[in-house]
Design an enzyme around this catalytic site. Sequence first.
Site, PDB file in Angstrom:
ATOM      1  N   PRO A 106       8.900 -13.268  10.446  1.00 39.43           N
ATOM      2  CA  PRO A 106       8.726 -13.860   9.120  1.00 39.43           C
ATOM      3  C   PRO A 106       7.231 -13.891   8.794  1.00 39.43           C
ATOM      4  O   PRO A 106       6.422 -14.236   9.647  1.00 39.43           O
ATOM      5  CB  PRO A 106       9.252 -15.298   9.267  1.00 39.43           C
ATOM      6  CG  PRO A 106       9.806 -15.418  10.625  1.00 39.43           C
ATOM      7  CD  PRO A 106       9.427 -14.212  11.430  1.00 39.43           C
ATOM      8  N   GLY A 137       3.381  -0.914   8.845  1.00 41.87           N
ATOM      9  CA  GLY A 137       4.749  -0.724   8.391  1.00 41.87           C
ATOM     10  C   GLY A 137       4.742  -0.676   6.883  1.00 41.87           C
ATOM     11  O   GLY A 137       4.366  -1.642   6.222  1.00 41.87           O
ATOM     12  N   HIS A 138       5.065   0.492   6.342  1.00 39.64           N
ATOM     13  CA  HIS A 138       5.063   0.645   4.891  1.00 39.64           C
ATOM     14  C   HIS A 138       6.483   0.948   4.431  1.00 39.64           C
ATOM     15  O   HIS A 138       7.072   1.938   4.857  1.00 39.64           O
ATOM     16  CB  HIS A 138       4.156   1.793   4.453  1.00 39.64           C
ATOM     17  CG  HIS A 138       2.778   1.731   5.040  1.00 39.64           C
ATOM     18  ND1 HIS A 138       1.954   0.642   4.870  1.00 39.64           N
ATOM     19  CD2 HIS A 138       2.084   2.614   5.786  1.00 39.64           C
ATOM     20  CE1 HIS A 138       0.800   0.874   5.490  1.00 39.64           C
ATOM     21  NE2 HIS A 138       0.862   2.061   6.055  1.00 39.64           N
ATOM     22  N   GLN A 159      -3.226  -1.737   7.615  1.00 39.32           N
ATOM     23  CA  GLN A 159      -3.732  -3.112   7.716  1.00 39.32           C
ATOM     24  C   GLN A 159      -4.514  -3.490   6.450  1.00 39.32           C
ATOM     25  O   GLN A 159      -4.161  -3.007   5.388  1.00 39.32           O
ATOM     26  CB  GLN A 159      -4.566  -3.311   8.998  1.00 39.32           C
ATOM     27  CG  GLN A 159      -3.743  -3.209  10.265  1.00 39.32           C
ATOM     28  CD  GLN A 159      -3.363  -1.775  10.625  1.00 39.32           C
ATOM     29  OE1 GLN A 159      -4.206  -0.901  10.724  1.00 39.32           O
ATOM     30  NE2 GLN A 159      -2.088  -1.523  10.823  1.00 39.32           N
ATOM     31  N   LYS A 199       0.829  -1.209   0.000  1.00 38.79           N
ATOM     32  CA  LYS A 199       0.000   0.000   0.000  1.00 38.79           C
ATOM     33  C   LYS A 199       0.864   1.261   0.000  1.00 38.79           C
ATOM     34  O   LYS A 199       0.543   2.242  -0.657  1.00 38.79           O
ATOM     35  CB  LYS A 199      -0.901   0.018   1.251  1.00 38.79           C
ATOM     36  CG  LYS A 199      -1.861  -1.151   1.321  1.00 38.79           C
ATOM     37  CD  LYS A 199      -2.673  -1.134   2.609  1.00 38.79           C
ATOM     38  CE  LYS A 199      -1.853  -1.456   3.847  1.00 38.79           C
ATOM     39  NZ  LYS A 199      -1.406  -2.856   3.950  1.00 38.79           N
ATOM     40  N   THR A 254       7.704  -5.565  12.981  1.00 37.99           N
ATOM     41  CA  THR A 254       8.235  -6.438  14.038  1.00 37.99           C
ATOM     42  C   THR A 254       9.336  -7.369  13.548  1.00 37.99           C
ATOM     43  O   THR A 254       9.920  -8.104  14.341  1.00 37.99           O
ATOM     44  CB  THR A 254       7.101  -7.298  14.644  1.00 37.99           C
ATOM     45  OG1 THR A 254       6.469  -8.013  13.579  1.00 37.99           O
ATOM     46  CG2 THR A 254       6.079  -6.446  15.367  1.00 37.99           C
ATOM     47  N   THR A 262      -7.025  -6.757  13.574  1.00 43.57           N
ATOM     48  CA  THR A 262      -6.609  -5.596  14.346  1.00 43.57           C
ATOM     49  C   THR A 262      -7.879  -4.967  14.921  1.00 43.57           C
ATOM     50  O   THR A 262      -8.982  -5.502  14.739  1.00 43.57           O
ATOM     51  CB  THR A 262      -5.781  -4.615  13.493  1.00 43.57           C
ATOM     52  OG1 THR A 262      -5.213  -3.626  14.362  1.00 43.57           O
ATOM     53  CG2 THR A 262      -6.633  -3.927  12.414  1.00 43.57           C
TER      54      THR A 262
HETATM   55  P1  GDP Z   1       2.269  -2.125   3.054  1.00 51.56           P
HETATM   56  O1  GDP Z   1       2.211  -2.333   4.527  1.00 51.56           O
HETATM   57  O2  GDP Z   1       1.044  -2.587   2.359  1.00 51.56           O
HETATM   58  O3  GDP Z   1       2.646  -0.727   2.668  1.00 51.56           O
HETATM   59  O4  GDP Z   1       3.430  -3.082   2.521  1.00 51.56           O
HETATM   60  P2  GDP Z   1       4.886  -3.305   3.161  1.00 51.56           P
HETATM   61  O5  GDP Z   1       5.723  -2.131   2.870  1.00 51.56           O
HETATM   62  O6  GDP Z   1       4.764  -3.760   4.570  1.00 51.56           O
HETATM   63  O7  GDP Z   1       5.367  -4.575   2.363  1.00 51.56           O
HETATM   64  C1  GDP Z   1       5.482  -4.571   0.971  1.00 51.56           C
HETATM   65  C2  GDP Z   1       6.952  -4.801   0.578  1.00 51.56           C
HETATM   66  O8  GDP Z   1       7.020  -5.141  -0.768  1.00 51.56           O
HETATM   67  C3  GDP Z   1       7.837  -3.579   0.754  1.00 51.56           C
HETATM   68  O9  GDP Z   1       9.104  -4.000   1.136  1.00 51.56           O
HETATM   69  C4  GDP Z   1       7.870  -2.960  -0.647  1.00 51.56           C
HETATM   70  O10 GDP Z   1       9.066  -2.247  -0.901  1.00 51.56           O
HETATM   71  C5  GDP Z   1       7.800  -4.196  -1.490  1.00 51.56           C
HETATM   72  N1  GDP Z   1       7.115  -4.064  -2.775  1.00 51.56           N
HETATM   73  C6  GDP Z   1       6.009  -3.318  -3.061  1.00 51.56           C
HETATM   74  N2  GDP Z   1       5.618  -3.563  -4.335  1.00 51.56           N
HETATM   75  C7  GDP Z   1       6.480  -4.484  -4.845  1.00 51.56           C
HETATM   76  C8  GDP Z   1       6.572  -5.173  -6.092  1.00 51.56           C
HETATM   77  O11 GDP Z   1       5.769  -5.010  -7.001  1.00 51.56           O
HETATM   78  N3  GDP Z   1       7.619  -6.069  -6.226  1.00 51.56           N
HETATM   79  C9  GDP Z   1       8.514  -6.318  -5.223  1.00 51.56           C
HETATM   80  N4  GDP Z   1       9.485  -7.216  -5.442  1.00 51.56           N
HETATM   81  N5  GDP Z   1       8.443  -5.678  -4.050  1.00 51.56           N
HETATM   82  C10 GDP Z   1       7.434  -4.799  -3.853  1.00 51.56           C
HETATM   83  P1  IMO Z   2       0.308  -2.850   7.287  1.00 52.27           P
HETATM   84  O1  IMO Z   2      -0.397  -1.521   7.307  1.00 52.27           O
HETATM   85  C1  IMO Z   2       0.262  -7.017   8.572  1.00 52.27           C
HETATM   86  C2  IMO Z   2      -1.646  -7.863  12.436  1.00 52.27           C
HETATM   87  C3  IMO Z   2      -0.753  -8.350  13.555  1.00 52.27           C
HETATM   88  C4  IMO Z   2      -1.737  -9.232  14.310  1.00 52.27           C
HETATM   89  C5  IMO Z   2      -3.050  -8.463  14.177  1.00 52.27           C
HETATM   90  C6  IMO Z   2      -3.397  -7.602  15.400  1.00 52.27           C
HETATM   91  O2  IMO Z   2       1.779  -2.760   7.248  1.00 52.27           O
HETATM   92  O3  IMO Z   2      -0.274  -3.744   6.240  1.00 52.27           O
HETATM   93  P2  IMO Z   2      -2.415  -5.306  16.314  1.00 52.27           P
HETATM   94  O4  IMO Z   2      -1.045  -4.955  16.803  1.00 52.27           O
HETATM   95  O5  IMO Z   2      -2.909  -4.478  15.196  1.00 52.27           O
HETATM   96  O6  IMO Z   2      -3.417  -5.390  17.431  1.00 52.27           O
HETATM   97  O7  IMO Z   2      -2.256  -6.816  15.753  1.00 52.27           O
HETATM   98  O8  IMO Z   2      -2.912  -7.650  13.024  1.00 52.27           O
HETATM   99  N1  IMO Z   2      -1.229  -6.595  11.810  1.00 52.27           N
HETATM  100  C7  IMO Z   2      -0.664  -6.499  10.607  1.00 52.27           C
HETATM  101  N2  IMO Z   2      -0.279  -7.451   9.731  1.00 52.27           N
HETATM  102  N3  IMO Z   2       0.391  -5.720   8.244  1.00 52.27           N
HETATM  103  C8  IMO Z   2      -0.017  -4.756   9.093  1.00 52.27           C
HETATM  104  O9  IMO Z   2      -0.031  -3.443   8.759  1.00 52.27           O
HETATM  105  C9  IMO Z   2      -0.530  -5.120  10.354  1.00 52.27           C
HETATM  106  N4  IMO Z   2      -0.995  -4.435  11.431  1.00 52.27           N
HETATM  107  C10 IMO Z   2      -1.421  -5.353  12.300  1.00 52.27           C
HETATM  108  O10 IMO Z   2       0.333  -9.079  13.072  1.00 52.27           O
HETATM  109  O11 IMO Z   2      -1.901 -10.469  13.654  1.00 52.27           O
HETATM  110 MG    MG Z   3       3.246  -3.348   6.020  1.00 51.75          MG
END
Ligand code: GDP
Ligand code: IMO
Ligand code: MG
Length: 428
Positions: A303, A40-41, A223, A16, A300, A238
Amino acid sequence: MPAIVVLGAQWGDEGKGKATDLLGSRVDYVVKFNGGNNAGHTVVIGAEKYALHLLPSGILTAGVVPVIGNGVVIDLSVLFHEIDGLEERGIDTSRLLVSANAHVIASYHRTLDKVTERFLGSRKIGTTGRGIGPTYADKMSRVGIRIQDLFDEKILRQKVEGALEQKNHLLVKVYNRRAITVDEVVEELLAHTERLHPYVADTTLLLGEALERDEVVLLEGGQATLLDVDHGTYPFVTSSSATAGGACTGAGIPPRSITRVIGIAKAYITRVGEGPFPTELFDEDGEQLRQVGHEFGTTTGRPRRCGWYDVPIARYAGRVNGITDLVLTKLDVLSGWERIPVCVAYDVDGERVTELPMTQTGFHHAKPVYEYLPGWTEDISGARTLADLPVQAREYVDFLEQRSGVRISAIGVGPERDQTVVIHDLLT
Ligand code: GDP
Ligand code: IMO
Ligand code: MG
């Protein structure tokens, strides 16, 4: 009045942040409407990599007004830590606006989050331990502390007293912890008020006026659909509303101002924490997805559990949110598989179903029914148009689009801003 929602269509971490960043330069406001620093983005811009938790992804784009909406819960020390980290890297954070109605995460919320998880034992949720659940629980119980309360010490003290009354009984008598004093909480919160003051605003009013002026407001969900407190896999969710409806309440904008709902889905699926996950892989295939996709939590470091794309989940997310466009991310991670399974239905106690089971028990019993698509070996990270993709990758995307019932408007082929195949413009 164009308001556009970007939200997760699976269990989070779909990418996102990257999608919001991609649209960043073409929007006027980016509003975080739910959650807190459980999110976490990761956003990659050239050689720079940013990990955002509490700040909207729009903070990285010059000219955009980033807004923390009323639906968010704020840990003030995390907020300022994140602001300082970005300022050190030359990002201007002065435009940030924080809703006076947003709730505050205090130390007792973090403590309660951790001790309740420990108490639950094998029934734990696997939360991020950031105090999210207890803060939203206080909000609903009407004993929460809001940003505006920090500017009236007398009121703050009264509210903290009210909040601690029951909690100290719980902490001491049930969880065998020490009692928390009103003074320490008030001191912890007041430490930030002076610095916070210039950011605080009536964000609902400002967003309403912006929409009246036809400015573009992007509502960024934390989320995802299946972590939504109402529509997710409760209780393994969540505590906020991560679906499109939550964007209206969490930002204070009317439903009719939303013109587009962009769902973000990975070309496979991941989940962090506990709870049912029909297509989860426990073998070396899952490990391969985790390693190639770098599927370790941004918040966090845990994995992520990995599995194959799940069509019933995509259809469900499409319906609950009214998704108009799907962004399919991380297609590049699937290069090198001989064949790719896609879950098209579930077997629930011997019955084939194509929708999410009505009950949580049904979802726990759901076994994936797979169709297998031919894979491709080419590295697709350089693709910028559909024509650049191998025919099998195009067929995979077509199959997901057709079965999911939502048009796929963009495809992610790498973490960087430009590593995207745009099929339909996401804004116009
Ligand atoms: P969010 O929480 O939805 O914003 O997603 P996260 O940032 O937690 O996890 C997505 C991960 O995938 C991040 O490390 C991004 O840099 C990476 N990412 C996003 N789009 C792509 C993609 O199209 N390909 C690859 N290989 N990585 C991507
Ligand atoms: P983004 O925005 C993935 C999960 C936690 C747990 C549950 C409840 O990066 O996609 P909380 O601390 O919110 O009460 O935990 O929700 N969780 C997520 N999983 N991406 C997230 O955010 C999350 N935020 C919370 O791992 O299972
Ligand atoms: Mg995330």
